[in-house]
Design an enzyme around this catalytic site. Structure first.
Site, PDB file in Angstrom:
ATOM      1  N   ALA A  81       0.817  -1.222   0.000  1.00 40.32           N
ATOM      2  CA  ALA A  81       0.000   0.000   0.000  1.00 40.32           C
ATOM      3  C   ALA A  81       0.848   1.268   0.000  1.00 40.32           C
ATOM      4  O   ALA A  81       0.317   2.371  -0.132  1.00 40.32           O
ATOM      5  CB  ALA A  81      -0.924  -0.007   1.217  1.00 40.32           C
TER       6      ALA A  81
ATOM      7  N   ALA B 213       3.009   2.501  -2.102  1.00 33.73           N
ATOM      8  CA  ALA B 213       3.390   3.142  -3.375  1.00 33.73           C
ATOM      9  C   ALA B 213       2.440   2.668  -4.474  1.00 33.73           C
ATOM     10  O   ALA B 213       1.607   1.786  -4.246  1.00 33.73           O
ATOM     11  CB  ALA B 213       4.833   2.765  -3.735  1.00 33.73           C
TER      12      ALA B 213
ATOM     13  N   ARG C 110       7.629  -0.012   4.421  1.00 30.00           N
ATOM     14  CA  ARG C 110       8.136   1.324   4.777  1.00 30.00           C
ATOM     15  C   ARG C 110       7.189   2.034   5.744  1.00 30.00           C
ATOM     16  O   ARG C 110       6.112   2.487   5.350  1.00 30.00           O
ATOM     17  CB  ARG C 110       8.347   2.144   3.508  1.00 30.00           C
ATOM     18  CG  ARG C 110       9.626   1.735   2.765  1.00 30.00           C
ATOM     19  CD  ARG C 110       9.726   2.372   1.413  1.00 30.00           C
ATOM     20  NE  ARG C 110       8.763   1.839   0.457  1.00 30.00           N
ATOM     21  CZ  ARG C 110       8.660   2.199  -0.809  1.00 30.00           C
ATOM     22  NH1 ARG C 110       9.472   3.128  -1.285  1.00 30.00           N
ATOM     23  NH2 ARG C 110       7.764   1.659  -1.613  1.00 30.00           N
TER      24      ARG C 110
ATOM     25  N   VAL D 229       5.859  -9.359   3.232  1.00 33.27           N
ATOM     26  CA  VAL D 229       4.996 -10.504   2.895  1.00 33.27           C
ATOM     27  C   VAL D 229       5.795 -11.799   2.714  1.00 33.27           C
ATOM     28  O   VAL D 229       5.217 -12.878   2.614  1.00 33.27           O
ATOM     29  CB  VAL D 229       4.125 -10.245   1.631  1.00 33.27           C
ATOM     30  CG1 VAL D 229       3.142  -9.112   1.869  1.00 33.27           C
ATOM     31  CG2 VAL D 229       4.981  -9.995   0.389  1.00 33.27           C
TER      32      VAL D 229
ATOM     33  N   ASN E 207      -1.210  -7.276  -3.895  1.00 39.70           N
ATOM     34  CA  ASN E 207      -0.589  -6.331  -4.825  1.00 39.70           C
ATOM     35  C   ASN E 207       0.928  -6.231  -4.638  1.00 39.70           C
ATOM     36  O   ASN E 207       1.650  -5.949  -5.597  1.00 39.70           O
ATOM     37  CB  ASN E 207      -1.255  -4.969  -4.612  1.00 39.70           C
ATOM     38  CG  ASN E 207      -0.495  -3.841  -5.238  1.00 39.70           C
ATOM     39  OD1 ASN E 207      -0.478  -3.689  -6.461  1.00 39.70           O
ATOM     40  ND2 ASN E 207       0.184  -3.031  -4.415  1.00 39.70           N
TER      41      ASN E 207
ATOM     42  N   TYR F 233      10.496 -12.879 -13.572  1.00 41.88           N
ATOM     43  CA  TYR F 233       9.394 -11.968 -13.241  1.00 41.88           C
ATOM     44  C   TYR F 233       8.107 -12.435 -13.931  1.00 41.88           C
ATOM     45  O   TYR F 233       7.063 -12.617 -13.298  1.00 41.88           O
ATOM     46  CB  TYR F 233       9.713 -10.522 -13.633  1.00 41.88           C
ATOM     47  CG  TYR F 233       8.526  -9.620 -13.378  1.00 41.88           C
ATOM     48  CD1 TYR F 233       8.109  -9.363 -12.067  1.00 41.88           C
ATOM     49  CD2 TYR F 233       7.788  -9.063 -14.425  1.00 41.88           C
ATOM     50  CE1 TYR F 233       6.989  -8.568 -11.814  1.00 41.88           C
ATOM     51  CE2 TYR F 233       6.666  -8.272 -14.179  1.00 41.88           C
ATOM     52  CZ  TYR F 233       6.278  -8.036 -12.869  1.00 41.88           C
ATOM     53  OH  TYR F 233       5.166  -7.256 -12.614  1.00 41.88           O
TER      54      TYR F 233
ATOM     55  N   PRO G 226      -2.212  -5.869 -15.512  1.00 49.42           N
ATOM     56  CA  PRO G 226      -1.910  -4.615 -16.217  1.00 49.42           C
ATOM     57  C   PRO G 226      -0.643  -4.737 -17.057  1.00 49.42           C
ATOM     58  O   PRO G 226       0.254  -5.532 -16.756  1.00 49.42           O
ATOM     59  CB  PRO G 226      -1.683  -3.603 -15.077  1.00 49.42           C
ATOM     60  CG  PRO G 226      -2.016  -4.311 -13.795  1.00 49.42           C
ATOM     61  CD  PRO G 226      -1.877  -5.769 -14.083  1.00 49.42           C
TER      62      PRO G 226
ATOM     63  N   THR H  54       4.905   3.819 -12.073  1.00 46.44           N
ATOM     64  CA  THR H  54       4.904   3.832 -10.599  1.00 46.44           C
ATOM     65  C   THR H  54       6.381   3.806 -10.193  1.00 46.44           C
ATOM     66  O   THR H  54       7.246   4.155 -10.992  1.00 46.44           O
ATOM     67  CB  THR H  54       4.190   2.571 -10.061  1.00 46.44           C
ATOM     68  OG1 THR H  54       4.917   1.429 -10.546  1.00 46.44           O
ATOM     69  CG2 THR H  54       2.746   2.468 -10.507  1.00 46.44           C
ATOM     70  N   GLU H  55       6.651   3.286  -8.996  1.00 48.85           N
ATOM     71  CA  GLU H  55       8.063   3.113  -8.612  1.00 48.85           C
ATOM     72  C   GLU H  55       8.624   1.790  -9.143  1.00 48.85           C
ATOM     73  O   GLU H  55       9.774   1.436  -8.868  1.00 48.85           O
ATOM     74  CB  GLU H  55       8.184   3.174  -7.083  1.00 48.85           C
ATOM     75  CG  GLU H  55       7.857   4.552  -6.549  1.00 48.85           C
ATOM     76  CD  GLU H  55       7.817   4.607  -5.024  1.00 48.85           C
ATOM     77  OE1 GLU H  55       8.335   3.684  -4.359  1.00 48.85           O
ATOM     78  OE2 GLU H  55       7.275   5.588  -4.498  1.00 48.85           O
TER      79      GLU H  55
END
Ligand code: NDP
Ligand code: 8X3
Length: 247
Positions: free
Chosen positions: A10, A12, A35, A58, A79, A145, A175, A180-181
């Site tokens: 949550a 980023a 973080r 996680v 996520n 990945y 997606p 994003t980061e």
């Protein structure tokens, strides 16, 4: 009664955008990430919508069960995840592969296994897993990945198979390129390389993904969206590659 969403990752990108979207629409939030300062900032920003922030990796199986096992949530958003590197398979840093497997596969397994028994018992709930176009469409350097996201896709389908007869829903949302980061993480802080991924491409925005997740959550409870794939208007598939010898 207000519904509760538990969002992993949550702090980023998609996760933070979802926190804002669901808070705006009256949901309660349980926010997970590593973080602390980011969790605190979101907590401050979203105020009473935030039921709990949980500083949690996680990959830490015991803590996942300890922290999430007893929570009553309506929607689990799996996520948290990452890509590391874009090297060919024979050059990759083994630790990077292991980190992706531990986070994107095992983290999803742990969070799901921790939260699902409660959903089944209540005969109500929803899991949205964040896959990727990389789980269906290979590209050079996508090696592990993409394979972790193929796991997420098939895991989502197999969860549905197990859950037939219950009112628990499962969606795999895949997606394509989104700014994003993600690329800063993939390229380990090389901001120029990360920016190059999105240069002049009009990528998806985190808010677009949040919109679709909210849509899936808003469907009538007898509707299960099995799989959703979304891309920027400026992204599409390439032809199959053919290597041609010189001369
Ligand atoms: P970001 O890097 O912006 O966000 C990733 C989030 O995951 C952060 O909140 C990070 O928080 C969290 N995270 C990473 N590792 C862990 C961990 N071990 N434990 C807990 N939280 C963790 O990326 P995105 O928002 O883009 O990515 C979200 C998901 O979407 C990922 O699964 C990614 O693979 C997927 N995806 C991304 C696409 C893109 O192009 N951006 C496209 C398709 C899928 P913290 O560091 O604080 O723990
Ligand atoms: C992220 C999209 O194309 O960088 O899952 O793999 S891509």
């Amino acid at each position: 009664m207000k519904k509760t969403i538990l969002i992993t990752g949550a702090t980023a990108g998609f996760g933070a955008a979802c926190a804002r979207k669901f808070a705006e629409n009256g949901w309660k939030l349980i926010l997970v990430g590593r973080r602390k300062e980011r969790l605190d900032a979101l907590g401050g920003e979203l105020g009473s919508a935030v039921e709990q922030t949980i500083r949690l990796d996680v990959r830490d199986k015991e803590r996942v069960f300890e922290c999430l096992g007893a929570l009553e949530v309506d929607l689990l958003l799996n996520n948290a995840g990452l890509a590391l590197g874009l090297e060919p398979a024979w050059e990759v840093d083994m630790e990077d592969w292991e980190t992706m497997v531990d986070t994107n596969i095992k983290g999803v397994m742990y969070c799901t296994r921790a939260v699902l028994p409660g959903m089944v018992e209540r005969d109500r709930g929803q899991i949205v897993n964040i896959g990727s176009t990389a789980g269906s469409w290979p590209y050079p350097g996508g090696n592990v990945y993409g394979a972790t996201k193929a796991f997420v896709q098939q895991f989502s389908r197999n969860l549905r198979a197990d859950l037939l007869g219950s009112r628990v829903r499962v969606t795999n949302l895949a997606p394509g390129m989104a700014e994003t980061e993600f690329s800063q993480v993939r390229f380990k802080g090389d901001d120029d390389k990360a920016a190059g991924v999105y240069d002049k491409a009009e990528p998806l925005r985190a808010e677009d993904i949040a919109e679709v997740i909210y849509f899936a959550a808003s469907m009538p409870e007898h509707v299960n969206l099995n799989a959703i794939e979304m891309m920027s208007i400026n992204q599409s598939w390439g032809p199959l590659a053919v290597y041609r010898r010189e001369g």
